[in-house]
Scaffold this active site. Sequence first.
Site, PDB file in Angstrom:
ATOM      1  N   GLU A  90      56.191  55.149  38.970  1.00  0.00           N
ATOM      2  CA  GLU A  90      57.411  54.464  38.564  1.00  0.00           C
ATOM      3  C   GLU A  90      57.382  54.123  37.076  1.00  0.00           C
ATOM      4  O   GLU A  90      56.317  53.886  36.504  1.00  0.00           O
ATOM      5  CB  GLU A  90      57.589  53.141  39.315  1.00  0.00           C
ATOM      6  CG  GLU A  90      57.998  53.282  40.749  1.00  0.00           C
ATOM      7  CD  GLU A  90      56.822  53.106  41.685  1.00  0.00           C
ATOM      8  OE1 GLU A  90      55.669  53.246  41.224  1.00  0.00           O
ATOM      9  OE2 GLU A  90      57.065  52.828  42.875  1.00  0.00           O
ATOM     10  N   CYS A 105      58.657  49.769  30.852  1.00  0.00           N
ATOM     11  CA  CYS A 105      57.386  49.405  31.464  1.00  0.00           C
ATOM     12  C   CYS A 105      56.795  50.700  32.025  1.00  0.00           C
ATOM     13  O   CYS A 105      57.322  51.258  32.985  1.00  0.00           O
ATOM     14  CB  CYS A 105      57.656  48.378  32.566  1.00  0.00           C
ATOM     15  SG  CYS A 105      56.222  47.989  33.553  1.00  0.00           S
ATOM     16  N   CYS A 116      43.240  44.863  42.986  1.00  0.00           N
ATOM     17  CA  CYS A 116      43.538  43.431  43.054  1.00  0.00           C
ATOM     18  C   CYS A 116      44.267  43.137  44.371  1.00  0.00           C
ATOM     19  O   CYS A 116      45.090  43.936  44.819  1.00  0.00           O
ATOM     20  CB  CYS A 116      44.409  43.007  41.875  1.00  0.00           C
ATOM     21  SG  CYS A 116      43.656  43.405  40.290  1.00  0.00           S
ATOM     22  N   GLY A 159      48.580  51.288  37.337  1.00  0.00           N
ATOM     23  CA  GLY A 159      47.329  51.706  36.706  1.00  0.00           C
ATOM     24  C   GLY A 159      46.735  50.703  35.741  1.00  0.00           C
ATOM     25  O   GLY A 159      47.388  49.754  35.309  1.00  0.00           O
ATOM     26  N   GLU A 160      45.465  50.893  35.439  1.00  0.00           N
ATOM     27  CA  GLU A 160      44.739  50.048  34.495  1.00  0.00           C
ATOM     28  C   GLU A 160      44.615  50.841  33.186  1.00  0.00           C
ATOM     29  O   GLU A 160      43.788  51.759  33.087  1.00  0.00           O
ATOM     30  CB  GLU A 160      43.363  49.698  35.090  1.00  0.00           C
ATOM     31  CG  GLU A 160      42.402  49.015  34.148  1.00  0.00           C
ATOM     32  CD  GLU A 160      42.991  47.865  33.342  1.00  0.00           C
ATOM     33  OE1 GLU A 160      43.455  46.882  33.934  1.00  0.00           O
ATOM     34  OE2 GLU A 160      42.987  47.967  32.094  1.00  0.00           O
ATOM     35  N   SER A 189      48.477  45.762  28.889  1.00  0.00           N
ATOM     36  CA  SER A 189      48.041  44.715  29.813  1.00  0.00           C
ATOM     37  C   SER A 189      46.814  45.188  30.581  1.00  0.00           C
ATOM     38  O   SER A 189      46.781  46.307  31.092  1.00  0.00           O
ATOM     39  CB  SER A 189      49.187  44.421  30.798  1.00  0.00           C
ATOM     40  OG  SER A 189      48.751  43.529  31.799  1.00  0.00           O
ATOM     41  N   SER A 212      45.362  39.937  32.204  1.00  0.00           N
ATOM     42  CA  SER A 212      45.708  39.438  33.537  1.00  0.00           C
ATOM     43  C   SER A 212      44.581  38.530  34.010  1.00  0.00           C
ATOM     44  O   SER A 212      43.622  38.982  34.626  1.00  0.00           O
ATOM     45  CB  SER A 212      45.874  40.612  34.511  1.00  0.00           C
ATOM     46  OG  SER A 212      47.002  41.357  34.158  1.00  0.00           O
ATOM     47  N   LEU A 213      44.705  37.249  33.709  1.00  0.00           N
ATOM     48  CA  LEU A 213      43.629  36.317  34.034  1.00  0.00           C
ATOM     49  C   LEU A 213      43.781  35.814  35.472  1.00  0.00           C
ATOM     50  O   LEU A 213      42.880  35.942  36.295  1.00  0.00           O
ATOM     51  CB  LEU A 213      43.633  35.154  33.032  1.00  0.00           C
ATOM     52  CG  LEU A 213      42.411  34.259  33.074  1.00  0.00           C
ATOM     53  CD1 LEU A 213      41.151  35.011  32.686  1.00  0.00           C
ATOM     54  CD2 LEU A 213      42.596  33.050  32.151  1.00  0.00           C
ATOM     55  N   HIS A 214      44.925  35.214  35.741  1.00  0.00           N
ATOM     56  CA  HIS A 214      45.346  34.858  37.106  1.00  0.00           C
ATOM     57  C   HIS A 214      44.543  33.778  37.815  1.00  0.00           C
ATOM     58  O   HIS A 214      44.848  33.456  38.967  1.00  0.00           O
ATOM     59  CB  HIS A 214      45.404  36.094  38.013  1.00  0.00           C
ATOM     60  CG  HIS A 214      46.297  37.186  37.523  1.00  0.00           C
ATOM     61  ND1 HIS A 214      47.385  36.959  36.723  1.00  0.00           N
ATOM     62  CD2 HIS A 214      46.271  38.533  37.734  1.00  0.00           C
ATOM     63  CE1 HIS A 214      47.981  38.121  36.452  1.00  0.00           C
ATOM     64  NE2 HIS A 214      47.332  39.084  37.046  1.00  0.00           N
ATOM     65  N   ASN A 288      55.290  37.923  43.188  1.00  0.00           N
ATOM     66  CA  ASN A 288      56.334  38.709  43.860  1.00  0.00           C
ATOM     67  C   ASN A 288      55.769  39.260  45.156  1.00  0.00           C
ATOM     68  O   ASN A 288      54.745  39.937  45.141  1.00  0.00           O
ATOM     69  CB  ASN A 288      56.775  39.884  42.986  1.00  0.00           C
ATOM     70  CG  ASN A 288      57.503  39.424  41.744  1.00  0.00           C
ATOM     71  OD1 ASN A 288      58.423  38.622  41.808  1.00  0.00           O
ATOM     72  ND2 ASN A 288      57.069  39.911  40.591  1.00  0.00           N
ATOM     73  N   CYS A 331      57.035  42.929  38.792  1.00  0.00           N
ATOM     74  CA  CYS A 331      55.595  43.075  38.566  1.00  0.00           C
ATOM     75  C   CYS A 331      54.850  43.218  39.878  1.00  0.00           C
ATOM     76  O   CYS A 331      55.048  42.423  40.794  1.00  0.00           O
ATOM     77  CB  CYS A 331      55.033  41.835  37.893  1.00  0.00           C
ATOM     78  SG  CYS A 331      55.632  41.571  36.268  1.00  0.00           S
TER      79      CYS A 331
HETATM   80  N1  SAH Z   1      46.635  46.988  35.475  1.00  0.00           N
HETATM   81  C1  SAH Z   1      47.144  46.184  34.437  1.00  0.00           C
HETATM   82  C2  SAH Z   1      48.607  46.456  34.125  1.00  0.00           C
HETATM   83  C3  SAH Z   1      49.570  46.636  35.287  1.00  0.00           C
HETATM   84  S1  SAH Z   1      50.023  45.276  36.278  1.00  0.00           S
HETATM   85  C4  SAH Z   1      46.947  44.722  34.744  1.00  0.00           C
HETATM   86  O1  SAH Z   1      46.641  44.393  35.871  1.00  0.00           O
HETATM   87  O2  SAH Z   1      47.075  43.930  33.816  1.00  0.00           O
HETATM   88  C5  SAH Z   1      51.129  44.264  35.324  1.00  0.00           C
HETATM   89  C6  SAH Z   1      51.060  42.785  35.714  1.00  0.00           C
HETATM   90  O3  SAH Z   1      51.631  42.530  37.022  1.00  0.00           O
HETATM   91  C7  SAH Z   1      49.629  42.283  35.802  1.00  0.00           C
HETATM   92  O4  SAH Z   1      49.498  41.054  35.155  1.00  0.00           O
HETATM   93  C8  SAH Z   1      49.439  42.153  37.292  1.00  0.00           C
HETATM   94  O5  SAH Z   1      48.390  41.305  37.611  1.00  0.00           O
HETATM   95  C9  SAH Z   1      50.779  41.647  37.744  1.00  0.00           C
HETATM   96  N2  SAH Z   1      51.009  41.729  39.186  1.00  0.00           N
HETATM   97  C10 SAH Z   1      50.374  42.503  40.089  1.00  0.00           C
HETATM   98  N3  SAH Z   1      50.812  42.257  41.345  1.00  0.00           N
HETATM   99  C11 SAH Z   1      51.776  41.306  41.233  1.00  0.00           C
HETATM  100  C12 SAH Z   1      52.626  40.646  42.177  1.00  0.00           C
HETATM  101  N4  SAH Z   1      52.609  40.951  43.452  1.00  0.00           N
HETATM  102  N5  SAH Z   1      53.484  39.706  41.699  1.00  0.00           N
HETATM  103  C13 SAH Z   1      53.554  39.440  40.361  1.00  0.00           C
HETATM  104  N6  SAH Z   1      52.785  40.035  39.441  1.00  0.00           N
HETATM  105  C14 SAH Z   1      51.900  40.964  39.852  1.00  0.00           C
HETATM  106 FE1  SF4 Z   2      45.441  47.738  39.061  1.00  0.00          FE
HETATM  107 FE2  SF4 Z   2      46.733  45.945  37.538  1.00  0.00          FE
HETATM  108 FE3  SF4 Z   2      47.412  46.304  40.133  1.00  0.00          FE
HETATM  109 FE4  SF4 Z   2      45.080  45.130  39.508  1.00  0.00          FE
HETATM  110  S1  SF4 Z   2      47.145  44.361  39.056  1.00  0.00           S
HETATM  111  S2  SF4 Z   2      45.383  46.745  41.055  1.00  0.00           S
HETATM  112  S3  SF4 Z   2      44.509  46.256  37.675  1.00  0.00           S
HETATM  113  S4  SF4 Z   2      47.621  47.792  38.493  1.00  0.00           S
END
Ligand code: SAH
Ligand code: SF4
Length: 340
Positions: A90, A105, A116, A159-160, A189, A212-214, A288, A331
């Site tokens: 996408e 994006c 994750c 993807g990362e 990111s 992406s600290l979270h 989300n 996201c």
């Molecule tokens: N892999 C990279 C970039 C893609 S994800 C990364 O993880 O940073 C882009 C952002 O969306 C990241 O911060 C990710 O943690 C967040 N994300 C992933 N799943 C999500 C969800 N279900 N709700 C909101 N944000 C989410």
């Molecule tokens: Fe990969 Fe980013 Fe999704 Fe984590 S949040 S699984 S690093 S795309």
Amino acid sequence: MEILSGLNLGEIKRITSQLGASDFRARQIHNWLYLKSVKSIDEMTDLSVKFREELKKVAIVSDIKIKVKQVSSDGTIKYLLEFADGECVETVLMRFDNRANLTACVSSQVGCAVDCSFCATAKRGFIRNLTYKEIIEQVLTIQRDTGLKVTNVVFMGQGEPLLNLDNVLKAMEMFNENFQIGARRLTVSTSGIIPQIIKLADLNLQSTLAISLHAPNHQIRSKLMKIENKYNMNDLHSSLKYYIQKTGRRITIEYLLIKNINDTTESAKQLAHYLSDIKCNINLIPYNPIGENDYQKPSNNSIMKFKCLLEHSGKKVTVRLERGADIDAACGQLRGKLPR
Ligand code: SAH
Ligand code: SF4
């Protein structure tokens, strides 16, 4: 057949010279591709009909296919794109009412290996890296389809990006040189791949790094993100300090807010402490839903409370506007499959 999309000026010159045409023709083609985003060689109307016919024998504009296009009620557009080998990713185009910016994006991989717990992409596992051409083709496809010029690119799709760094760097260079999108309008990111953060620091790029600290501590983060067991928050902290010192840039901290998991007052305080010596803005992302876990989005009240607590530490804090939720384009909702 040559595919013109993704070629730089030098590579286009190679084709035009094989056809006995001047470098000036190459520059015209380059303009049509990247600034005017034509769909076909026939639309390159300042080339003679005869030359266009010659060019059509050896080249096409693109071989990428739009499999599905969905338009959200807020104007966000999500594309499911298919590459030559049949794999799909996408790409999302976001517009914000009060700004002229058009932000793409983009995905950097098909699937993702980081796994994750909250992310839909993770459920697919890792399929393959995208080439730099496939990355920039995503922006070209948007431009061709909408007739609009993308002004900002965020690597926040599938993807990362730091696990496909060579292609991501090459794509960034192409965005700079061919699309005239400046480094400061590019955001990468990452889930926190420390050796690659160090590498980016040493390259001293002027683009924005988003982390992406979270989570506010190791215990919570390791439950949400397996990567914490490989690259932990302590070491991440040192690498971020190094990055900021080397580049002089302010980084962005992304913090997903999940109800009763990482949205408590205690979490906000710990997070503020962790970031106290890091030059950063904080972007809170309300979770989300992806329908494959029990996580929930916090109430607006607790999101605002969390934001206030962080603001007390003197940081700039924004809450990410949810875009395209009605078409699963928000996201973490990208899975690279046909809509359910
Ligand atoms: N892999 C990279 C970039 C893609 S994800 C990364 O993880 O940073 C882009 C952002 O969306 C990241 O911060 C990710 O943690 C967040 N994300 C992933 N799943 C999500 C969800 N279900 N709700 C909101 N944000 C989410
Ligand atoms: Fe990969 Fe980013 Fe999704 Fe984590 S949040 S699984 S690093 S795309």
